[in-house]
Design a protein around this motif. Structure first.
Motif, short mmCIF file in Angstrom:
data_model
loop_
_atom_site.label_atom_id
_atom_site.label_comp_id
_atom_site.label_asym_id
_atom_site.label_seq_id
_atom_site.Cartn_x
_atom_site.Cartn_y
_atom_site.Cartn_z
N CYS B 229 0.87 -1.18 0.00
CA CYS B 229 0.00 0.00 0.00
C CYS B 229 0.90 1.22 0.00
CB CYS B 229 -0.89 -0.04 1.25
SG CYS B 229 -1.80 1.49 1.55
N ALA B 230 0.84 2.01 -1.07
CA ALA B 230 1.83 3.08 -1.26
C ALA B 230 1.18 4.44 -1.40
CB ALA B 230 2.68 2.80 -2.50
N ASP B 231 1.76 5.40 -0.71
CA ASP B 231 1.30 6.78 -0.79
C ASP B 231 2.45 7.64 -1.31
OD1 ASP B 231 -0.52 8.82 -0.52
OD2 ASP B 231 -0.18 9.11 1.63
N LEU B 232 2.39 7.99 -2.61
CA LEU B 232 3.46 8.78 -3.22
C LEU B 232 3.09 10.26 -3.18
CD1 LEU B 232 4.35 6.68 -6.43
CD2 LEU B 232 5.06 6.34 -4.06
N ALA B 233 4.11 11.08 -3.08
CA ALA B 233 3.88 12.53 -3.13
C ALA B 233 4.89 13.19 -4.06
CB ALA B 233 4.01 13.13 -1.73
N VAL B 240 6.57 16.27 -11.73
CA VAL B 240 5.56 15.28 -12.14
C VAL B 240 5.73 13.99 -11.37
CG1 VAL B 240 4.66 13.97 -14.09
CG2 VAL B 240 5.50 16.32 -14.42
N LEU B 241 6.96 13.54 -11.25
CA LEU B 241 7.20 12.26 -10.59
C LEU B 241 7.30 12.44 -9.07
CD1 LEU B 241 9.78 10.65 -13.03
CD2 LEU B 241 7.32 10.23 -12.85
N SER B 246 5.90 6.57 0.68
CA SER B 246 5.59 5.86 1.92
C SER B 246 4.88 4.57 1.57
CB SER B 246 4.65 6.70 2.80
OG SER B 246 5.15 8.01 2.98
N VAL B 247 5.42 3.46 2.00
CA VAL B 247 4.85 2.16 1.61
C VAL B 247 4.70 1.25 2.82
CG1 VAL B 247 5.08 0.19 0.04
CG2 VAL B 247 6.14 2.38 -0.57
N LEU B 248 3.54 0.62 2.94
CA LEU B 248 3.36 -0.50 3.85
C LEU B 248 3.51 -1.79 3.04
CD1 LEU B 248 0.19 0.59 5.92
CD2 LEU B 248 2.61 0.99 6.44
#
Lengths: 387, 387, 387, 387
Positions: B229-233, B240-241, B246-248
């Motif tokens: 489960c990943a939350d990219l910022a 853009v990238l 943050s990954v569980l």
């Protein structure tokens, strides 16, 4: 060079010979890797061992041509000086007592010399080598390798730039534990010759590691010691040479120093540490974590300067290969000396000098004198002697 | 090898070509130094830059023969496969999007491939490369270089030997700060391509450094992630990238993981850190201080195991060049992969494999899949996806 | 106060009662020492144990008058509210499930409440206590004691002063190892109630230590979490409550957070660590070395700010007792809350408030909600829930 | 006591007076907090300042009865010895030169004495105090407070238990930077008296902090120095007393020592560090991180022993208040001496002694002799003198 650039100049490599450094030796391999890292040398000849069989096997392993593996120094000189593609420089990586005759013969034959420390066993020998190098106009380098670390260059630059103000205090130590027990009595090769006066000279720990500490302190601060008071001990039963060294130092500008070297301090592997304090700031560096320099301007929060990071200047950048956060180590620091020596050899061809800070014959002689004086002081009851 | 011995085998060097890595590139120089350290390779050819002038200048600087400096990959293959002394292996050190075509062409031409990470831009490409390498029986190596550090090998060995018991928790992070500000908009070369989807692929920080962290966790623990489960910022305006990740993670044995990668965390240079905890013990390692491994058996005082020191075992010793207390760094760890790959190439000549733990095509494909899945998870709102 | 000055005001001590904290309890003794350090309280009454005999023995040991050692909370209130020299405040240091009824009864009787965390077992209870305190105009403090450390105050001040710019990333962890094995099954008292839902509530590690981490992150950054995704595990066989907690967080300003709490990570004793990164700088703090704050302004060398040293500001100085280099610890941080609460109680007599940053009922309620939401998220498969 | 238990015994507090320690003093407040932490004392009287107004104001602030705030030591003794509830013990926290007359008068009046260090200005005075205490059968304690740290007790216990084997090397240092500039010329109170021979005695840094280092080394190792060679410096212009101290030591068992004390080393706050090495192991401790003890058995991986953690023994546990990972600091270490002294006073009532390791008059006299001998050695040109 700047981070991410290579030091190498493959097309114009120095042809290098090696004396000592056959199979089983530690420091010979280190010199070879150091010579390769920046691609400034090609190892083409050697007198790798006094044992003929080992010499040949070692040469084969290293890819030397069989006819350029020599039985001894004389044969090496004879063979190489007769060739058009003969060696220009030689690395001497034998036990201490062989340094002097080998270096002298090579210099006299016009071969540049890169010699492991201590340069010789006596000051007279060291001074003679300096004189021979001078008169023959050849490079004589001594591998006080710790002076090649980028953050040591940074420290030296900061002292020169006045970031510390006038230096008052120099604390240096070099602490190991591998001679805590009498392993020389079990035949351990590294221990055997290092604890034998016939091969090591008058100093034990003081010669093996104390001289590194002494050189480093002078290298960074630019100060000269004027007198010292040394208390040497041989803690391990049956050991003739010192294994623990306590020295008080006085420097030419009035600074005070303490130097501790030990090979019997359990829990220490290769703990060379330098701290310098002046009127305006202080710094601290440890060889085992060489990419960091602790610096505190008086009255400001202490900073951790990293190799290549903010606050790290030109002197460090000039000897850095990879960006901040990508640690460089012992071999890279060693390689920096090799690179600077290669550049010096090229400059020497034109009768020139780079002025690069790698340690030279004079530094080697200064180290041998330090050993002599600490032994003299200690034998007289730990009294003050002039240096 | 053991401490103080050399890895080198000069007489039987692998002939190496390089794709990318011309002047101004960072990672090309790193690969070259790594290839030199153990003297297992000779760099003889290259397609060093898509800019013809820079290619030639770079080749000259490196001492390549002018006729072996090629304009592009096709020319390199054509030129080298026609020679008796042609290259056996190639190092690919271009921006990411060039990896796939270059690697494919080389493998198909029978040339072993050493490719920087990430292996490709898409999983399909990566899987195809793995298949080509398999069918052509060629070595396909991916330089997840941090797996070459001795204390990472030590950590892996300790997990395998059950020193940690059953693994429950994996915490890994890779933290930098160099993209805190939009330096890609100023033309900084390293930043420009890494933040450009056309050159980097779908992942920013997750591809550049997150994959290193992901690989390292798997390399040490031997576990496979089953879902994430990943939350990219993308914190920096106009970027853009992703620049923060943050990954569980959930692993096949029930272990839980957390992975954090960031390039916008001021004060961090190259902070790759791994911590692993099991039923019997825990360990911790940091790339910036790579010669130490912190280990605690449950209920005992935590230990600091040093490379080559007490408690350091065979796996570390096998990839160590200098004794304990003499720090090795980034380049040496990288060199270890190069050495293992050289040995693999020699074994491959006999249809054999060493089984050495350097990362291979499959590991590269797994890393590309990780990037795809984190991006997929994050785009869907940071939901769980199977890996 | 400034370094070297005392916080104490012996002449005007607050009369304090204690609920729980009899012989064998850990946190009761901590509260008492904390109350003594700055000489702001006099412990005069208690309902120290539900076991009458232990209550009396404990009271005697502490020097309480025998008639002010009560059998239970009701008796305490009855006895003390009838006296002219009755207690003004009470410290509640029982297992979690007793907090609510005890606090409610005391507040309703007009007694100020200092309650250990978590404030209650459910949000409803917590909100009710906040309301009672408000309506009765009494102080309700919750001992999230880590907020009392000087360098945490320093960190908070630096965030407020913009030294970090806009906050982007919050990484917080609280890691222990004492529940690595099922010691609750052996009757260990501290473990037994903490792993029992009937006494602890719905959260295990998340309630015991996760709430500390959550509070600290908010205390320093001033941010509010808006949603979270939590993956809880109960690794030890037979354990009902969580012993490992992985949480992704999103904050109201767009910042991202990760929170890890574990009681099964061998080699960790009380590893509460906070890292915060913004557009202009980053900081790092660790509870086990609480006198240091690592701070890096983007593009500058990282600094180590020490309590009382250069760069340490007013907020830290206000809660410091001894000069820089003289470490303060856990008890002093705890004492700072007690001192601030004493000053609040005195202000409260005049219907006033100091506005001091010690945690209050609302913070306690926020922590209880955090526990509820992590449990809710995890039970639903580790999905995002609003906070 | 064990972790989580309280040392306190409120019901039987020692009635304490204080000499010195009025408003603006640093160490007076430290003594008071230390006395409160374990609830073993009640401060009831004082001669807090030679300035009558400040004395009264200070007394009021501390809650002393106005009639028990005295103008001077004589008045204190006269007033208190006439009361049934008079003081049993006195804490002397004045500048050094007042210690002797105050201590002597109190001891002769039958009052136990807790005196800050150095005990007196001359050895004759110190020896006389020891004799008076002996003949009057009163407790004479000297607050070498660093001996109260749990991990110092742990170190001492490990030496006694033979974990280090025979001690060979003692390295101790105490390094500060607050006198780097001549702040005594600006009227800074702490600096003024410490750099004034009339108030401090013959030693500057050596008396203020060198004696702490010297005591600590002896406390942990149990060794006695037999001779020393000291090189003192006064680096700051206009300063009469030493601000940098370099000492070589020889111990009765043949061990060698080095002691460095400095107050002019920028970047150091209160850097007291001790390292001890023997035939079987080595240890290292630093006052600024006092909850850790580094220990290495020869040939084994170094361990980090934490206060209360695995490997931490009975001696540390006996002086510990909170569990492992909850740091204790300077005040707690100081409080441990106060607690042990309280127990000694109670034992003294029965003509008994606890034998607790808190520093006594003899230790104080030994410290004063150390100051005298370093000054004597240095003045003679840094020659060896017997101790």
């Amino acid at each position: 060079m700047s981070a991410g650039q290579e030091h190498g100049r493959g097309p114009d490599r120095i042809r290098l010979g090696m004396i000592g450094g056959g199979q089983g030796a530690f420091i010979g391999a280190v010199h070879r890797i150091a010579a390769r890292i920046d691609d400034q040398y090609e190892l083409v000849a050697g007198a790798l061992s006094s044992n003929a069989e080992r010499a040949l096997a070692s040469a084969a392993e290293l890819g030397l041509a069989p006819d350029r593996s020599y039985a001894d120094v004389d044969a090496l000189i004879a063979g190489e000086t007769g060739r058009e593609d003969g060696i220009e420089a030689v690395a001497i990586v034998t036990p201490n007592h062989h340094h002097y005759p080998a270096a002298k013969a090579c210099l006299e034959a016009g071969i540049h010399v890169i010699c492991d420390k201590p340069l010789t066993v006596t000051s007279d020998e060291a001074n003679e080598l300096v004189e021979v190098a001078r008169s023959r106009k050849r490079v004589l380098a001594v591998t006080y390798n710790y002076s090649g670390y980028p953050m040591i260059r940074q420290a030296r630059e900061m002292v020169r730039n006045g970031k510390l103000g006038d230096i008052r205090i120099v604390q240096v130590e070099y602490v190991q534990d591998w001679l805590t027990e009498p392993i020389e009595q079990t035949g351990q090769k590294q221990a055997s010759w290092r604890t034998d006066p016939a091969q090591s000279g008058a100093g034990g720990a003081v010669g093996d590691i104390g001289t590194h500490a002494y050189h480093l302190a002078g290298f960074v601060t630019g100060l000269k010691a004027t007198s010292l008071c040394a208390d040497l001990a041989s803690f391990v039963e049956g050991r003739v040479l010192d294994d623990n060294v306590s020295v008080l130092l006085r420097y030419d500008n009035g600074a005070k120093g303490m130097l501790w070297a030990s090979q019997v301090a359990p829990g220490n592997e290769n703990g060379l540490r330098l701290r310098v304090y002046g009127t305006r700031g202080g710094l601290s560096w440890a060889q085992e974590d060489p990419n960091y320099l602790q610096f505190a301007a008086y009255g400001e929060a202490p900073q951790r300067i990293t190799r290549g990071g903010p606050g790290s200047g030109d002197a460090a950048a000039a000897v850095t290969r990879v960006p901040a956060g990508h640690p460089e180590g012992y071999l890279e620091g060693f390689a920096t000396l090799y690179k600077e020596i290669a550049e010096e050899i090229r400059a020497n061809r034109n009768g020139d000098s780079t002025g690069a800070p790698f340690p030279r014959g004079e530094d080697g002689a200064s180290g041998v004198l330090f050993v002599e004086k600490t032994v003299e002081s200690s034998k007289a009851g730990a009294v003050w002697v002039d240096v």
